[in-house]
Design a protein around this motif. Structure first.
Motif, PDB file in Angstrom:
ATOM      1  N   LYS A 159       1.789  69.916  67.072  1.00  0.00           N
ATOM      2  CA  LYS A 159       2.648  70.704  68.324  1.00  0.00           C
ATOM      3  C   LYS A 159       3.744  69.896  68.701  1.00  0.00           C
ATOM      4  O   LYS A 159       4.623  70.110  69.355  1.00  0.00           O
ATOM      5  N   ASN A 160       4.045  68.689  67.997  1.00  0.00           N
ATOM      6  CA  ASN A 160       5.063  67.879  68.413  1.00  0.00           C
ATOM      7  C   ASN A 160       6.233  67.596  67.115  1.00  0.00           C
ATOM      8  O   ASN A 160       6.678  66.250  67.124  1.00  0.00           O
ATOM      9  N   LYS A 161       5.936  68.368  66.308  1.00  0.00           N
ATOM     10  CA  LYS A 161       6.526  68.180  64.942  1.00  0.00           C
ATOM     11  C   LYS A 161       8.004  67.697  65.134  1.00  0.00           C
ATOM     12  O   LYS A 161       8.660  68.284  65.943  1.00  0.00           O
ATOM     13  N   ASN A 162       8.390  66.825  64.256  1.00  0.00           N
ATOM     14  CA  ASN A 162       9.868  66.316  64.335  1.00  0.00           C
ATOM     15  C   ASN A 162      10.185  65.555  65.752  1.00  0.00           C
ATOM     16  O   ASN A 162      11.462  65.438  65.907  1.00  0.00           O
TER      17      ASN A 162
ATOM     18  N   ARG B  89      -2.216  60.648  56.124  1.00  0.00           N
ATOM     19  CA  ARG B  89      -0.936  60.675  55.157  1.00  0.00           C
ATOM     20  C   ARG B  89      -1.501  61.037  53.698  1.00  0.00           C
ATOM     21  O   ARG B  89      -0.803  61.532  53.015  1.00  0.00           O
ATOM     22  N   LYS B  90      -2.755  60.511  53.492  1.00  0.00           N
ATOM     23  CA  LYS B  90      -3.500  60.579  52.329  1.00  0.00           C
ATOM     24  C   LYS B  90      -3.635  62.212  51.890  1.00  0.00           C
ATOM     25  O   LYS B  90      -3.141  62.715  50.917  1.00  0.00           O
TER      26      LYS B  90
ATOM     27  N   ILE C 239       4.362  61.129  57.906  1.00  0.00           N
ATOM     28  CA  ILE C 239       4.023  60.743  59.307  1.00  0.00           C
ATOM     29  C   ILE C 239       4.756  59.151  59.311  1.00  0.00           C
ATOM     30  O   ILE C 239       3.841  58.396  58.849  1.00  0.00           O
ATOM     31  N   SER C 240       5.560  59.178  60.254  1.00  0.00           N
ATOM     32  CA  SER C 240       6.073  57.828  60.413  1.00  0.00           C
ATOM     33  C   SER C 240       5.664  57.171  61.603  1.00  0.00           C
ATOM     34  O   SER C 240       5.316  57.625  62.800  1.00  0.00           O
ATOM     35  N   ASN C 241       5.672  55.772  61.488  1.00  0.00           N
ATOM     36  CA  ASN C 241       5.542  54.843  62.876  1.00  0.00           C
ATOM     37  C   ASN C 241       6.891  54.723  63.644  1.00  0.00           C
ATOM     38  O   ASN C 241       7.723  54.454  62.946  1.00  0.00           O
TER      39      ASN C 241
ATOM     40  N   LYS D 289       5.468  60.125  64.154  1.00  0.00           N
ATOM     41  CA  LYS D 289       6.390  61.081  64.335  1.00  0.00           C
ATOM     42  C   LYS D 289       6.193  61.989  63.030  1.00  0.00           C
ATOM     43  O   LYS D 289       6.372  61.573  61.833  1.00  0.00           O
ATOM     44  N   LEU D 290       5.656  63.247  63.132  1.00  0.00           N
ATOM     45  CA  LEU D 290       5.382  64.210  62.042  1.00  0.00           C
ATOM     46  C   LEU D 290       6.744  64.577  61.521  1.00  0.00           C
ATOM     47  O   LEU D 290       7.276  65.498  62.309  1.00  0.00           O
ATOM     48  N   GLU D 291       7.374  64.393  60.377  1.00  0.00           N
ATOM     49  CA  GLU D 291       8.533  64.902  60.120  1.00  0.00           C
ATOM     50  C   GLU D 291       8.328  65.837  58.645  1.00  0.00           C
ATOM     51  O   GLU D 291       7.635  65.293  57.800  1.00  0.00           O
ATOM     52  N   ILE D 292       9.026  66.953  58.515  1.00  0.00           N
ATOM     53  CA  ILE D 292       9.032  67.666  57.360  1.00  0.00           C
ATOM     54  C   ILE D 292      10.564  67.809  56.929  1.00  0.00           C
ATOM     55  O   ILE D 292      11.201  68.454  57.909  1.00  0.00           O
ATOM     56  N   ALA D 293      11.042  67.610  55.947  1.00  0.00           N
ATOM     57  CA  ALA D 293      12.308  67.442  55.490  1.00  0.00           C
ATOM     58  C   ALA D 293      12.704  68.853  55.277  1.00  0.00           C
ATOM     59  O   ALA D 293      11.972  69.776  54.773  1.00  0.00           O
TER      60      ALA D 293
END
Length: 228
Positions: free
Chosen positions: A169-172, A204-205, A215-217, A224-228
């Motif tokens: 829901k909070n992607k990026n 993450r796995k 998923i970065s800290n 933060k869920l990041e999708i390039a």
């Protein structure tokens, strides 16, 4: 047929049931929470078109609940219910992200009219399906806890699914750590925090099949869920 879904947080059970029944008679689906912590957990586990929040509640008051909801969703309409009529409380309600304010006692007709006005103002659309997410090469069915990839399929636990749904829901965007803890566990103490870190490692796995996903800290803030 889809119906408009309302989260009602009210600690007075008698009043809560009366409001719930009245709104159901007007065609709404209503989920009742009896305190602020339960309200936040319900908000995370489902998708709502509007929130009706009592101000004075145990565990977490309505203003605090609204602040947490606004960290997750900046747009969902929020209507406060309160026994107080002081202008200071009304100002506080708008400051924390409320859209309208109704002082007890009120008529069922007035409540329904205000809800309809807020929904119209927000231009609510029912056709959006907020339970299915496409995450890079993954398909995530949050209702059935199912995460699917062409090379991978995993049945998630409820907590894994709840955390991943919040991230989606909070992607990026940065998702505050305390919001995840209070939404999923209903508390944010040290031991629950360590459990969250374990769940993030597991997610993450599960998502490693797609290298564009991470998923970065964000140190001292959250994830933060990041999708390039």
């Amino acid at each position: 047929m889809n119906t408009l879904k309302i989260l009602l947080a009210e600690d007075d059970l008698n009043l809560g049931f009366v409001i719930q029944d009245q709104l159901k008679m007007n065609g709404f689906t209503v989920h009742l929470a009896t305190d602020g912590k339960e309200g936040l957990k319900k908000f995370n586990s489902d998708t709502y078109h509007l929130c009706v929040l009592d101000v004075m509640m145990p565990e977490k008051d309505g203003f605090s609940l609204a602040k947490d909801i606004r960290k997750i969703n900046k747009d969902v309409p929020i209507l406060f219910l309160t026994a107080k009529s002081q202008i200071e409380d009304k100002i506080e309600g708008f400051k924390v992200g409320g859209d309208d304010y109704l002082t007890k006692p009120f008529s069922a007709e007035e409540l329904t009219l205000r809800i309809r006005a807020l929904l119209k103002r927000a231009n609510i659309e029912l056709e959006q399906d907020a339970d299915i997410f496409e995450i890079g090469e993954y398909h995530f069915d949050s209702n059935n806890y199912q995460l699917t990839h062409p090379n991978f399929e995993k049945k998630l636990t409820k907590k894994e699914a709840d955390i991943l749904k919040l991230l989606c829901k909070n992607k990026n965007k940065v998702l505050p750590r305390d919001i995840v803890l209070n939404s999923v566990w209903g508390q944010d103490d040290y031991f629950v925090g360590r459990s969250l870190d374990v769940f993030i490692t597991k997610l993450r796995k599960y998502l490693k099949e797609d290298s564009s996903i991470s998923i970065s800290n964000v140190h001292g803030v959250g994830f933060k869920l990041e999708i390039a």
